[in-house]
Design a protein around this motif. Structure first.
Motif, PDB file in Angstrom:
ATOM      1  N   LEU A   1      -2.789 -24.457  -7.267  1.00 26.94           N
ATOM      2  CA  LEU A   1      -3.543 -23.552  -8.111  1.00 26.94           C
ATOM      3  C   LEU A   1      -2.601 -22.407  -8.486  1.00 26.94           C
ATOM      4  N   PHE A   2      -2.441 -22.177  -9.783  1.00 30.32           N
ATOM      5  CA  PHE A   2      -1.563 -21.134 -10.298  1.00 30.32           C
ATOM      6  C   PHE A   2      -2.439 -20.075 -10.969  1.00 30.32           C
ATOM      7  N   LEU A   3      -2.341 -18.824 -10.501  1.00 31.52           N
ATOM      8  CA  LEU A   3      -3.189 -17.756 -11.023  1.00 31.52           C
ATOM      9  C   LEU A   3      -2.372 -16.548 -11.459  1.00 31.52           C
ATOM     10  N   GLN A   4      -2.956 -15.794 -12.382  1.00 32.49           N
ATOM     11  CA  GLN A   4      -2.377 -14.497 -12.724  1.00 32.49           C
ATOM     12  C   GLN A   4      -3.506 -13.510 -13.002  1.00 32.49           C
ATOM     13  N   ALA A   5      -3.199 -12.247 -12.751  1.00 35.20           N
ATOM     14  CA  ALA A   5      -4.148 -11.166 -12.963  1.00 35.20           C
ATOM     15  C   ALA A   5      -3.345  -9.913 -13.289  1.00 35.20           C
ATOM     16  N   PHE A   6      -3.991  -8.965 -13.941  1.00 35.88           N
ATOM     17  CA  PHE A   6      -3.300  -7.754 -14.394  1.00 35.88           C
ATOM     18  C   PHE A   6      -4.007  -6.507 -13.871  1.00 35.88           C
ATOM     19  N   ARG A   7      -3.204  -5.473 -13.601  1.00 36.58           N
ATOM     20  CA  ARG A   7      -3.779  -4.158 -13.331  1.00 36.58           C
ATOM     21  C   ARG A   7      -4.060  -3.532 -14.694  1.00 36.58           C
ATOM     22  N   PRO A   8      -5.253  -3.025 -14.891  1.00 37.06           N
ATOM     23  CA  PRO A   8      -5.555  -2.434 -16.207  1.00 37.06           C
ATOM     24  C   PRO A   8      -4.561  -1.343 -16.576  1.00 37.06           C
ATOM     25  N   ALA A   9      -4.213  -1.295 -17.856  1.00 32.25           N
ATOM     26  CA  ALA A   9      -3.255  -0.302 -18.367  1.00 32.25           C
ATOM     27  C   ALA A   9      -3.879   1.087 -18.403  1.00 32.25           C
TER      28      ALA A   9
ATOM     29  N   THR B   1       0.828  -1.208   0.000  1.00 33.79           N
ATOM     30  CA  THR B   1       0.000   0.000   0.000  1.00 33.79           C
ATOM     31  C   THR B   1       0.863   1.258   0.000  1.00 33.79           C
ATOM     32  N   SER B   2       2.029   1.171   0.622  1.00 34.28           N
ATOM     33  CA  SER B   2       2.918   2.335   0.689  1.00 34.28           C
ATOM     34  C   SER B   2       3.762   2.517  -0.576  1.00 34.28           C
ATOM     35  N   GLN B   3       3.592   1.622  -1.546  1.00 34.11           N
ATOM     36  CA  GLN B   3       4.385   1.662  -2.777  1.00 34.11           C
ATOM     37  C   GLN B   3       3.483   1.746  -4.008  1.00 34.11           C
ATOM     38  N   PRO B   4       2.638   2.762  -4.124  1.00 37.01           N
ATOM     39  CA  PRO B   4       1.698   2.792  -5.255  1.00 37.01           C
ATOM     40  C   PRO B   4       2.408   2.819  -6.609  1.00 37.01           C
ATOM     41  N   ALA B   5       1.899   1.989  -7.514  1.00 33.18           N
ATOM     42  CA  ALA B   5       2.387   1.914  -8.896  1.00 33.18           C
ATOM     43  C   ALA B   5       3.907   1.756  -8.972  1.00 33.18           C
TER      44      ALA B   5
ATOM     45  N   MET C   1      -5.049  -8.248   0.989  1.00 33.29           N
ATOM     46  CA  MET C   1      -3.867  -8.518   0.171  1.00 33.29           C
ATOM     47  C   MET C   1      -4.063  -8.109  -1.286  1.00 33.29           C
ATOM     48  N   LEU C   2      -5.159  -8.497  -1.886  1.00 30.70           N
ATOM     49  CA  LEU C   2      -5.337  -8.246  -3.311  1.00 30.70           C
ATOM     50  C   LEU C   2      -5.507  -6.757  -3.637  1.00 30.70           C
ATOM     51  N   PRO C   3      -6.272  -5.971  -2.856  1.00 27.16           N
ATOM     52  CA  PRO C   3      -6.280  -4.529  -3.123  1.00 27.16           C
ATOM     53  C   PRO C   3      -4.896  -3.889  -2.931  1.00 27.16           C
ATOM     54  N   ALA C   4      -4.137  -4.356  -1.956  1.00 26.41           N
ATOM     55  CA  ALA C   4      -2.786  -3.821  -1.748  1.00 26.41           C
ATOM     56  C   ALA C   4      -1.904  -4.136  -2.962  1.00 26.41           C
ATOM     57  N   ALA C   5      -2.028  -5.354  -3.474  1.00 25.50           N
ATOM     58  CA  ALA C   5      -1.265  -5.729  -4.670  1.00 25.50           C
ATOM     59  C   ALA C   5      -1.675  -4.874  -5.859  1.00 25.50           C
ATOM     60  N   ALA C   6      -2.980  -4.675  -6.038  1.00 22.60           N
ATOM     61  CA  ALA C   6      -3.460  -3.841  -7.147  1.00 22.60           C
ATOM     62  C   ALA C   6      -2.908  -2.426  -7.041  1.00 22.60           C
ATOM     63  N   THR C   7      -2.833  -1.895  -5.829  1.00 27.02           N
ATOM     64  CA  THR C   7      -2.283  -0.554  -5.609  1.00 27.02           C
ATOM     65  C   THR C   7      -0.807  -0.499  -5.995  1.00 27.02           C
ATOM     66  N   ALA C   8      -0.050  -1.516  -5.623  1.00 27.21           N
ATOM     67  CA  ALA C   8       1.399  -1.512  -5.833  1.00 27.21           C
ATOM     68  C   ALA C   8       1.802  -1.768  -7.280  1.00 27.21           C
ATOM     69  N   LEU C   9       0.929  -2.365  -8.069  1.00 27.92           N
ATOM     70  CA  LEU C   9       1.266  -2.645  -9.467  1.00 27.92           C
ATOM     71  C   LEU C   9       1.164  -1.387 -10.319  1.00 27.92           C
ATOM     72  N   ARG C  10       2.091  -1.276 -11.253  1.00 27.96           N
ATOM     73  CA  ARG C  10       1.987  -0.227 -12.269  1.00 27.96           C
ATOM     74  C   ARG C  10       0.862  -0.600 -13.237  1.00 27.96           C
ATOM     75  N   PRO C  11       0.290   0.370 -13.949  1.00 20.52           N
ATOM     76  CA  PRO C  11      -0.688   0.012 -14.981  1.00 20.52           C
ATOM     77  C   PRO C  11      -0.076  -1.009 -15.948  1.00 20.52           C
ATOM     78  N   GLY C  12      -0.823  -2.075 -16.204  1.00 19.43           N
ATOM     79  CA  GLY C  12      -0.331  -3.172 -17.034  1.00 19.43           C
ATOM     80  C   GLY C  12       0.462  -4.208 -16.258  1.00 19.43           C
ATOM     81  N   GLY C  13       0.707  -3.953 -14.963  1.00 20.41           N
ATOM     82  CA  GLY C  13       1.483  -4.874 -14.145  1.00 20.41           C
ATOM     83  C   GLY C  13       0.750  -6.178 -13.881  1.00 20.41           C
ATOM     84  N   ARG C  14       1.500  -7.190 -13.527  1.00 24.33           N
ATOM     85  CA  ARG C  14       0.966  -8.541 -13.370  1.00 24.33           C
ATOM     86  C   ARG C  14       1.181  -9.071 -11.958  1.00 24.33           C
TER      87      ARG C  14
END
Length: 156
Positions: A148-156, A34-38, A58-71
């Motif tokens: 279980l192996f998953l992947q998701a992306f932050r929208p670009a 959360t302290s590392q946006p994008a 966890m998942l909202p924190a991950a979404a926050t930390a990913l850059r647009p297009g990040g995985r």
């Protein structure tokens, strides 16, 4: 590259051999993310932070930390060790852990969730293009589980 672990001893044990290429971060993972946006192009967890941390945090924190297009890439248990089915709701289980001699050592909170639950939760956090695959256990027996192996992306 960063490796985040709330336990300094665990971080050193698990990742010290990768230093200095790997930066060890001693922090609670959701607070750090959360302290590392994008800040990150890729976040990955191999039977780690994602399935040992409340996915609603966890998942909202991950979404926050990913850059647009990040995985975000992560693995989790596809079902409980021993074969019991995964949870159909985002509920944790407190699972006993034994030491190498088989004696009770601790209890760990873990989210062992059905594939459809794991696919829904990243979407609720704003991640997209979510995919999942089940990887069969390499061994057979009562102490194994599929992964279980998953992947998701932050929208670009």
């Amino acid at each position: 590259m960063d490796a985040v672990d709330a336990s300094p001893a665990q971080a050193v044990t698990s990742f010290a051999r990768l230093a200095p290429r790997l930066h060890l971060v001693h922090a609670e993972v959701t607070e750090h993310l959360t302290s590392q946006p994008a800040s990150y192009d890729v976040l990955y967890s191999v039977v780690g932070a994602v399935d040992f941390t409340d996915p609603h945090r966890m998942l909202p924190a991950a979404a926050t930390a990913l850059r647009p297009g990040g995985r975000l890439v992560f693995s989790a248990l596809a079902h409980y060790v021993g074969g019991a089915p995964a949870e159909l709701h985002a509920l944790p289980a407190d699972l006993p852990v034994t030491d190498p001699d088989g004696c009770p050592a601790a209890v760990l909170r873990r989210w062992v969730l059905h594939q459809q639950v794991w696919k829904r939760l990243p979407a609720l956090a704003g991640l997209t293009a979510i995919s999942a695959a089940v990887l069969p256990a390499l061994k057979t027996g009562t102490r194994t589980a599929n992964t279980l192996f998953l992947q998701a992306f932050r929208p670009a």
